[in-house]
Enzyme design. Structure first.
Site, PDB file in Angstrom:
ATOM      1  N   CYS A  56      39.026  64.015   3.816  1.00 43.89           N
ATOM      2  CA  CYS A  56      38.379  64.696   5.149  1.00 43.89           C
ATOM      3  C   CYS A  56      39.449  65.775   5.735  1.00 43.89           C
ATOM      4  O   CYS A  56      39.453  66.448   6.276  1.00 43.89           O
ATOM      5  CB  CYS A  56      38.403  63.555   6.582  1.00 43.89           C
ATOM      6  SG  CYS A  56      39.767  62.740   6.531  1.00 43.89           S
ATOM      7  N   HIS A 300      40.825  59.219  10.485  1.00 41.18           N
ATOM      8  CA  HIS A 300      39.573  60.327  10.040  1.00 41.18           C
ATOM      9  C   HIS A 300      39.643  61.517  10.883  1.00 41.18           C
ATOM     10  O   HIS A 300      39.960  61.670  11.854  1.00 41.18           O
ATOM     11  CB  HIS A 300      38.131  59.419  10.097  1.00 41.18           C
ATOM     12  CG  HIS A 300      36.944  60.263   9.631  1.00 41.18           C
ATOM     13  ND1 HIS A 300      37.172  60.765   8.220  1.00 41.18           N
ATOM     14  CD2 HIS A 300      35.805  60.371  10.060  1.00 41.18           C
ATOM     15  CE1 HIS A 300      35.946  61.342   7.904  1.00 41.18           C
ATOM     16  NE2 HIS A 300      35.021  61.171   8.766  1.00 41.18           N
TER      17      HIS A 300
END
Length: 457
Positions: A56, A300
């Protein structure tokens, strides 16, 4: 001899990048999680899909630049109608913009890395015609040589083989970069696309400049156990600077000069870690030039965006005043030494004659404590400005992980935002999305279309 030297230098550069990213030893489990290409969701044409945790740090910034392109291109009415060929074009433009940010003014050369094809020249410069072969056949060839374990959806290629097959293409202009990426976009959509872009950005930036900007060279940019990208890696993809801080400008902390973001960014960054006081996000990232923000949780990265252009604007005088004030607030305690007042006023272009400054010192430091609070400074020189944000606006949220979306469908989720009259700033374990947004809009509330808060994890 020239070919031998070029080959050796090529191998040295790849090894330097590999060590900077992974550390002295590449953990194969972590490497495999990063071994994915760029491909779009079947449920949202322009939304990239992330297979596993880790990449990510590349995928979310790239998605942010894709959305920036969508919001600025007049021929796009709604993202739901974007055709696959247009998505490829947006992908190439976003990749090119990230590379353009990374290139140093003193070096206008771009370095694009691809996987070597059979019979190509092994000297760091591969003819473009050789890159037009079928990528799947090359990946299968590599896997057959080095691995007996095959997956149905993709071959397992060990990191050592991947690095031995990397070749660097030197390109002299951003126009040629876009052309080259267009010719070779299939490789970036295959198994190693994320890594190829990441290695290209680092090589374009240059190892020497990377080392000058990274604060701690002992830690790899990719965590050797958990596989997530460091803040330096995130900042490199967002801004082209591999600094480890997200505040504005460089700051002196305990006698150390720590580097930050040096100008207003094209896309922004907000993080849950700011509410825990681990990170201070400056104006340049909180108020980007486009209404697109990468959102960070503890583990994340996702993306927030809006079509409301009033959410972003040029820096207001009050915002600039707060930013300059904080430059002289070395410990982040919301006050400056009284003796720094003249420097602050001069940097803001305000009247800074010594006699006037002495009068203001006595007024702002009434008890002669030797400090001036930011509240007193702002009240004196920058009375409350009218709020430029609309009271209500639409937000959209993207999370590339299948498992973090309802029904495993990667889609943009719509939220109706409202700015309340009073600040409701709070840290809510049950609503990390709202907690992150309040670092930008302290009085915000959002009602999401799915009747639940989208996941930032």
């Amino acid at each position: 001899m020239a070919v031998e030297f070029a080959t050796r230098r090529h191998e040295e550069l790849i090894n330097e990048v590999k060590t900077m990213l992974w550390g002295p030893v590449v953990k194969e489990e972590v490497f495999q999680r990063w071994a994915q290409g760029f491909y779009f969701s079947a449920d949202e044409n322009s939304a990239l899909v992330q297979d596993e945790g880790g990449p990510c740090a590349v995928i979310a910034p790239l998605q942010a630049f894709i959305l920036k392109q969508i919001l600025t291109e007049s021929d796009i009415n709604t993202w739901s109608d974007i055709k696959p060929e247009k998505c490829n074009e947006l992908l190439i433009k976003a990749m090119s913009e990230i590379l353009a940010q990374a290139v140093e003014p003193t070096n206008t050369k771009f370095s694009i890395l691809l996987i070597d094809m059979p019979n190509s020249i092994v000297n760091g410069e591969v003819p473009i015609k050789n890159t037009q072969m079928d990528v799947d056949s090359v990946l299968k060839e590599i896997a057959n040589i080095e691995s007996t374990s095959m997956q149905i959806d993709k071959p397992v290629v060990e990191s050592q083989v991947f690095h031995s097959r990397l070749r660097i293409h030197t390109i002299s202009s951003i126009e040629e970069v876009q052309k080259f990426l267009t010719q070779n976009i299939s490789m970036f959509k295959e198994q190693f696309g994320v890594l190829l872009l990441l290695y290209s950005v680092i090589c374009t930036k240059g190892i020497r400049q990377m080392r000058l900007e990274i604060s701690d060279l002992t830690d790899p940019l990719i965590h050797s156990i958990f596989g997530y990208g460091s803040q330096s890696l995130i900042n490199l993809m967002l801004s082209g600077r591999a600094v480890s801080n997200v505040w504005d400008h460089d700051q002196d902390v305990g006698g150390l000069k720590l580097k930050g973001i040096d100008q207003q960014n094209a896309v922004g960054f907000l993080t849950l870690l700011e509410t825990l006081r681990y990170i201070e996000v400056g104006t340049f990232l909180k108020s980007p030039s486009n209404p697109v923000w990468v959102l960070g949780s503890e583990t994340h990265l996702t993306v927030l965006f809006s079509t409301e252009k009033k959410l972003v604007s040029a820096e207001t005088p009050a915002e600039k005043a707060k930013r300059v004030f904080k430059k002289y607030d070395n410990d982040g305690n919301n006050f400056i030494p009284t003796d720094s007042l003249q420097n602050v006023l001069a940097e803001l272009g305000l009247y800074s004659d010594i006699e006037y400054v002495d009068i203001m010192k006595k007024k702002l430091d009434r008890h002669n404590d030797g400090i001036i609070l930011i509240t007193a400074f702002m009240y004196e020189f920058f009375p409350e400005e009218p709020r430029i944000y609309p009271d209500t606006f639409i937000l959209y949220h993207y999370n590339g992980l299948l498992r973090s979306n309802i029904n495993n469908q990667v889609k943009y989720h719509k939220g109706q935002a409202i700015l309340l009259e009073s600040v409701v700033e709070s840290i809510l374990d049950s609503n990390p999305m709202l907690t992150v947004l309040q670092t930008k809009w302290p009085s915000i509330e959002v009602q999401w279309d799915v009747n639940q808060n989208p996941s930032i994890n």
